[in-house]
Design a protein around this motif. Structure first.
Motif, PDB file in Angstrom:
ATOM      1  N   GLY A   1      17.395  -8.994  10.943  1.00 34.97           N
ATOM      2  CA  GLY A   1      18.263  -7.868  10.618  1.00 34.97           C
ATOM      3  C   GLY A   1      17.529  -6.731   9.950  1.00 34.97           C
ATOM      4  O   GLY A   1      16.336  -6.829   9.627  1.00 34.97           O
ATOM      5  N   VAL A   2      18.256  -5.645   9.740  1.00 33.44           N
ATOM      6  CA  VAL A   2      17.724  -4.469   9.057  1.00 33.44           C
ATOM      7  C   VAL A   2      18.692  -4.073   7.955  1.00 33.44           C
ATOM      8  O   VAL A   2      19.900  -4.327   8.031  1.00 33.44           O
ATOM      9  CB  VAL A   2      17.520  -3.288  10.027  1.00 33.44           C
ATOM     10  N   GLY A   3      18.148  -3.434   6.927  1.00 34.88           N
ATOM     11  CA  GLY A   3      18.992  -3.019   5.814  1.00 34.88           C
ATOM     12  C   GLY A   3      18.154  -2.348   4.752  1.00 34.88           C
ATOM     13  O   GLY A   3      17.199  -1.620   5.047  1.00 34.88           O
ATOM     14  N   THR A   4      18.474  -2.642   3.504  1.00 36.42           N
ATOM     15  CA  THR A   4      17.755  -2.060   2.380  1.00 36.42           C
ATOM     16  C   THR A   4      17.451  -3.147   1.354  1.00 36.42           C
ATOM     17  O   THR A   4      18.226  -4.096   1.196  1.00 36.42           O
ATOM     18  CB  THR A   4      18.576  -0.928   1.729  1.00 36.42           C
ATOM     19  N   GLU A   5      16.302  -3.009   0.690  1.00 35.28           N
ATOM     20  CA  GLU A   5      15.869  -4.021  -0.276  1.00 35.28           C
ATOM     21  C   GLU A   5      15.476  -3.358  -1.586  1.00 35.28           C
ATOM     22  O   GLU A   5      14.752  -2.359  -1.603  1.00 35.28           O
ATOM     23  CB  GLU A   5      14.696  -4.814   0.283  1.00 35.28           C
ATOM     24  N   TYR A   6      15.964  -3.943  -2.679  1.00 31.00           N
ATOM     25  CA  TYR A   6      15.582  -3.505  -4.014  1.00 31.00           C
ATOM     26  C   TYR A   6      14.507  -4.450  -4.534  1.00 31.00           C
ATOM     27  O   TYR A   6      14.703  -5.665  -4.576  1.00 31.00           O
ATOM     28  CB  TYR A   6      16.789  -3.527  -4.951  1.00 31.00           C
ATOM     29  N   SER A   7      13.380  -3.902  -4.929  1.00 30.64           N
ATOM     30  CA  SER A   7      12.269  -4.709  -5.412  1.00 30.64           C
ATOM     31  C   SER A   7      11.774  -4.153  -6.738  1.00 30.64           C
ATOM     32  O   SER A   7      11.370  -2.985  -6.816  1.00 30.64           O
ATOM     33  CB  SER A   7      11.120  -4.731  -4.396  1.00 30.64           C
ATOM     34  N   ASP A   8      11.843  -4.979  -7.784  1.00 28.70           N
ATOM     35  CA  ASP A   8      11.392  -4.581  -9.115  1.00 28.70           C
ATOM     36  C   ASP A   8      10.338  -5.578  -9.578  1.00 28.70           C
ATOM     37  O   ASP A   8      10.656  -6.674 -10.031  1.00 28.70           O
ATOM     38  CB  ASP A   8      12.561  -4.555 -10.098  1.00 28.70           C
ATOM     39  N   PRO A   9       9.048  -5.244  -9.449  1.00 34.21           N
ATOM     40  CA  PRO A   9       7.988  -6.185  -9.836  1.00 34.21           C
ATOM     41  C   PRO A   9       7.978  -6.506 -11.313  1.00 34.21           C
ATOM     42  O   PRO A   9       7.549  -7.585 -11.726  1.00 34.21           O
ATOM     43  CB  PRO A   9       6.706  -5.476  -9.397  1.00 34.21           C
TER      44      PRO A   9
ATOM     45  N   LYS B   1       0.845  -1.186   0.000  1.00 32.37           N
ATOM     46  CA  LYS B   1       0.000   0.000   0.000  1.00 32.37           C
ATOM     47  C   LYS B   1       0.884   1.240   0.000  1.00 32.37           C
ATOM     48  O   LYS B   1       1.712   1.417   0.907  1.00 32.37           O
ATOM     49  CB  LYS B   1      -0.916   0.012   1.225  1.00 32.37           C
ATOM     50  N   ASP B   2       0.747   2.034  -1.037  1.00 30.87           N
ATOM     51  CA  ASP B   2       1.488   3.288  -1.153  1.00 30.87           C
ATOM     52  C   ASP B   2       2.993   3.043  -1.007  1.00 30.87           C
ATOM     53  O   ASP B   2       3.606   2.453  -1.872  1.00 30.87           O
ATOM     54  CB  ASP B   2       0.990   4.299  -0.114  1.00 30.87           C
ATOM     55  N   LEU B   3       3.567   3.410   0.122  1.00 31.46           N
ATOM     56  CA  LEU B   3       5.017   3.330   0.330  1.00 31.46           C
ATOM     57  C   LEU B   3       5.430   2.133   1.173  1.00 31.46           C
ATOM     58  O   LEU B   3       6.606   1.981   1.498  1.00 31.46           O
ATOM     59  CB  LEU B   3       5.518   4.626   1.003  1.00 31.46           C
ATOM     60  N   THR B   4       4.486   1.265   1.488  1.00 32.87           N
ATOM     61  CA  THR B   4       4.746   0.159   2.398  1.00 32.87           C
ATOM     62  C   THR B   4       4.644  -1.182   1.679  1.00 32.87           C
ATOM     63  O   THR B   4       3.737  -1.398   0.871  1.00 32.87           O
ATOM     64  CB  THR B   4       3.745   0.176   3.572  1.00 32.87           C
ATOM     65  N   LEU B   5       5.560  -2.103   2.005  1.00 36.10           N
ATOM     66  CA  LEU B   5       5.559  -3.449   1.435  1.00 36.10           C
ATOM     67  C   LEU B   5       5.868  -4.454   2.540  1.00 36.10           C
ATOM     68  O   LEU B   5       6.885  -4.348   3.225  1.00 36.10           O
ATOM     69  CB  LEU B   5       6.609  -3.565   0.323  1.00 36.10           C
TER      70      LEU B   5
ATOM     71  N   THR C   1       7.853   6.048  -6.652  1.00 39.33           N
ATOM     72  CA  THR C   1       8.580   5.593  -7.840  1.00 39.33           C
ATOM     73  C   THR C   1       9.875   4.870  -7.499  1.00 39.33           C
ATOM     74  O   THR C   1      10.499   4.278  -8.373  1.00 39.33           O
ATOM     75  CB  THR C   1       8.916   6.789  -8.750  1.00 39.33           C
ATOM     76  N   ALA C   2      10.289   4.891  -6.233  1.00 37.03           N
ATOM     77  CA  ALA C   2      11.564   4.282  -5.827  1.00 37.03           C
ATOM     78  C   ALA C   2      11.441   2.760  -5.772  1.00 37.03           C
ATOM     79  O   ALA C   2      10.398   2.212  -5.391  1.00 37.03           O
ATOM     80  CB  ALA C   2      11.994   4.830  -4.468  1.00 37.03           C
ATOM     81  N   HIS C   3      12.505   2.076  -6.152  1.00 36.11           N
ATOM     82  CA  HIS C   3      12.573   0.616  -6.050  1.00 36.11           C
ATOM     83  C   HIS C   3      13.303   0.165  -4.788  1.00 36.11           C
ATOM     84  O   HIS C   3      13.282  -1.017  -4.461  1.00 36.11           O
ATOM     85  CB  HIS C   3      13.283   0.030  -7.274  1.00 36.11           C
ATOM     86  N   TRP C   4      13.969   1.087  -4.076  1.00 42.25           N
ATOM     87  CA  TRP C   4      14.700   0.736  -2.865  1.00 42.25           C
ATOM     88  C   TRP C   4      13.838   1.000  -1.629  1.00 42.25           C
ATOM     89  O   TRP C   4      13.217   2.057  -1.513  1.00 42.25           O
ATOM     90  CB  TRP C   4      15.998   1.536  -2.762  1.00 42.25           C
ATOM     91  N   TYR C   5      13.813   0.048  -0.731  1.00 40.11           N
ATOM     92  CA  TYR C   5      13.049   0.134   0.510  1.00 40.11           C
ATOM     93  C   TYR C   5      13.994   0.072   1.711  1.00 40.11           C
ATOM     94  O   TYR C   5      14.980  -0.684   1.692  1.00 40.11           O
ATOM     95  CB  TYR C   5      12.061  -1.031   0.634  1.00 40.11           C
ATOM     96  N   TYR C   6      13.684   0.841   2.755  1.00 40.43           N
ATOM     97  CA  TYR C   6      14.292   0.607   4.061  1.00 40.43           C
ATOM     98  C   TYR C   6      13.588  -0.617   4.625  1.00 40.43           C
ATOM     99  O   TYR C   6      12.355  -0.625   4.748  1.00 40.43           O
ATOM    100  CB  TYR C   6      14.092   1.812   4.978  1.00 40.43           C
ATOM    101  N   SER C   7      14.347  -1.640   4.971  1.00 40.39           N
ATOM    102  CA  SER C   7      13.700  -2.929   5.200  1.00 40.39           C
ATOM    103  C   SER C   7      14.240  -3.651   6.440  1.00 40.39           C
ATOM    104  O   SER C   7      15.401  -3.482   6.833  1.00 40.39           O
ATOM    105  CB  SER C   7      13.907  -3.827   3.967  1.00 40.39           C
ATOM    106  N   GLY C   8      13.372  -4.465   7.032  1.00 43.10           N
ATOM    107  CA  GLY C   8      13.748  -5.393   8.097  1.00 43.10           C
ATOM    108  C   GLY C   8      13.284  -6.782   7.711  1.00 43.10           C
ATOM    109  O   GLY C   8      12.247  -6.938   7.052  1.00 43.10           O
ATOM    110  N   LYS C   9      14.060  -7.802   8.094  1.00 39.32           N
ATOM    111  CA  LYS C   9      13.752  -9.154   7.639  1.00 39.32           C
ATOM    112  C   LYS C   9      13.974 -10.170   8.752  1.00 39.32           C
ATOM    113  O   LYS C   9      14.945 -10.092   9.501  1.00 39.32           O
ATOM    114  CB  LYS C   9      14.624  -9.510   6.430  1.00 39.32           C
TER     115      LYS C   9
END
Length: 330
Positions: free
Chosen positions: A171-179, A88-92, A131-139
Motif C-alpha cells: 500500500g501507499v500512504g504517509t508515515e510519521y518517523s521520530d528518531p 539520505k537527505d529526504l529519503t528513508l 525538518t519534517a517528520h512526515w513522509y510520503y510512503s509505500g510499504k
C-alpha cells in the motif's frame, strides 16, 4: 522434524554469511571511493545502517526420584532479526526480516512445534524538507511459516503449513518517523491485502477466509476452493521502542486493518508487546504477548469426537512468551 530443524539452521547460517558478505562488499566499495574522494566515502558510510541478531531461548526441566511426579522436558526457541536501513537527505528506506522457530521435547511424547514465523517487510518514504517528520510512503510486508502446524495431539492432518496461510500487504500512504522518540506511525488508506492458502485441502475447507469448495448433495467437490483471497482496505501500523527502566526495553508493535469491500469496520488486529531485559551483552530475558484477531479466520474444534472439526466464529488468538537465553548482535 530433524530435516526441518536442519533447514532452519542452514538458512540462519546462510543469512549470516550474506550479511557478512554484504558488509565486506560495502567496505570494499567505500574504500575504493576513498581513494578518489575521502569526503564522499565518509558520507556514504552514514547512509546505510544495519543490525543483525541471533538468539536462542532454552528451558529445561529434569526430575530424579521426584515425589510430586513430572516429565523431563526441554524447549528451545531459535530466532534471528535483520535490519537494513538507508537514510539520505529526504529519503528513508527501511528493510527488516524476522525468523523464529520453537520446539518442545517431552519425555514419552513426540517433538512438537511451539513457534514458527517468517516475516519480511520493506518501506520507502520521501519527505518535503529536512525538518519534517512526515513522509510520503509505500510499504510491503510478507508473513508465513516454515513447517506444518497441528492441533495436538492430532498429527494426521495439518491445520497450517508454508504459504497456508501466507499474507502480503502492499500500500501507499504517509508515515510519521521520530528518531528521538523511536516512534513510527504509518497510515495507508490504499492497501491491498492478499491471503494465500496453497494447500488444496485447506483451501477446500475455506481456511483463513478463502472461498471454500462447492459440493453436491453427496459431499463430492464440484468446484475447488480458491487459493487466494484479495482485500482492499485501510491499514494503520505503529512501532514504539523505549527504555522504560535501566536495561529494560519496551517494544510495542500494532497493526490494524479493515477491508472496504467486506464488512468495513471489522478490524483485523495484530499486536505484539515485549519487554526485553538485558543481563549482559550476551544474556537477555524476554517477557511478551502476541494478540491476533481476524474476522475471516474461523475457530475450528472437534467437539463431538467424530474426528471432524466443527466451525465456529472468529476468536481472539493469544500467545504469551517468557524466555531467557543467549543473544549475539552485530
Amino acid at each position: 522434524m530433524k530435516l526441518q530443524i536442519l533447514l532452519i539452521f542452514s538458512l540462519l547460517i546462510s543469512l549470516k554469511s550474506l550479511a557478512t558478505d554484504f558488509t565486506h562488499f560495502a567496505v570494499s566499495d567505500t574504500t575504493a571511493t576513498a581513494s578518489k574522494d575521502t569526503t564522499t566515502s565518509d558520507t556514504m558510510l552514514v547512509y546505510w545502517t544495519e543490525k543483525n541478531t541471533f538468539g536462542v531461548n532454552l528451558t529445561e526441566v529434569a526430575f530424579l526420584n521426584w515425589n510430586s511426579g513430572g516429565n523431563n522436558s526441554i524447549s528451545a526457541l531459535f530466532y534471528s532479526n535483520f535490519e537494513r536501513d538507508f537514510k539520505k537527505d529526504l529519503t528513508l528506506w527501511k528493510n527488516s526480516a524476522s525468523l523464529r522457530y520453537g520446539i518442545n521435547a517431552q519425555e514419552g511424547r513426540e517433538i512438537r512445534k511451539t513457534d514458527d514465523e517468517l516475516k519480511l517487510s520493506s518501506s520507502f518514504g520521501f519527505r518535503s524538507d529536512s525538518t519534517a517528520h512526515w513522509y510520503y510512503s509505500g510499504k510491503f510486508s510478507f508473513h508465513t511459516q516454515f513447517s506444518k502446524g497441528y492441533k495436538y495431539p492430532d498429527r494426521e492432518k495439518a491445520i497450517s503449513k508454508f504459504m497456508a496461510p501466507g499474507y502480503t500487504f502492499l500500500g501507499v500512504g504517509t508515515e510519521y518517523s521520530d528518531p528521538d522518540e523511536d516512534l513510527t506511525l504509518y497510515l495507508s488508506p490504499l492497501t491491498f491485502k492478499s491471503t494465500f492458502v496453497l494447500d488444496q485441502r485447506l483451501a477446500n475447507e475455506g481456511m483463513f477466509g478463502v472461498t471454500p469448495a462447492k459440493k453436491d448433495e453427496l459431499g463430492n467437490i464440484i468446484e475447488k476452493g480458491e487459493n487466494m483471497r484479495t482485500e482492499f482496505g485501510f491499514l494503520v501500523t505503529s512501532e514504539y521502542h523505549k527504555e522504560v527502566w535501566e536495561n529494560i526495553k519496551l517494544d510495542n508493535q500494532l497493526s490494524l486493518y479493515s477491508d472496504y469491500l467486506n464488512n468495513f469496520g471489522n478490524i483485523d488486529v495484530d499486536w505484539q508487546l515485549n519487554f526485553n531485559m538485558k543481563v549482559n551483552d550476551f544474556v537477555k530475558a524476554n517477557v511478551g504477548s502476541h494478540i491476533r484477531y481476524d474476522d475471516d479466520v474461523k475457530y475450528k474444534e472437534d467437539t463431538n469426537g467424530d474426528g471432524k472439526l466443527e466451525t465456529f466464529g472468529p476468536r481472539i488468538q493469544l500467545k504469551q512468551m517468557l524466555g531467557v537465553g543467549l543473544v549475539y548482535e552485530f
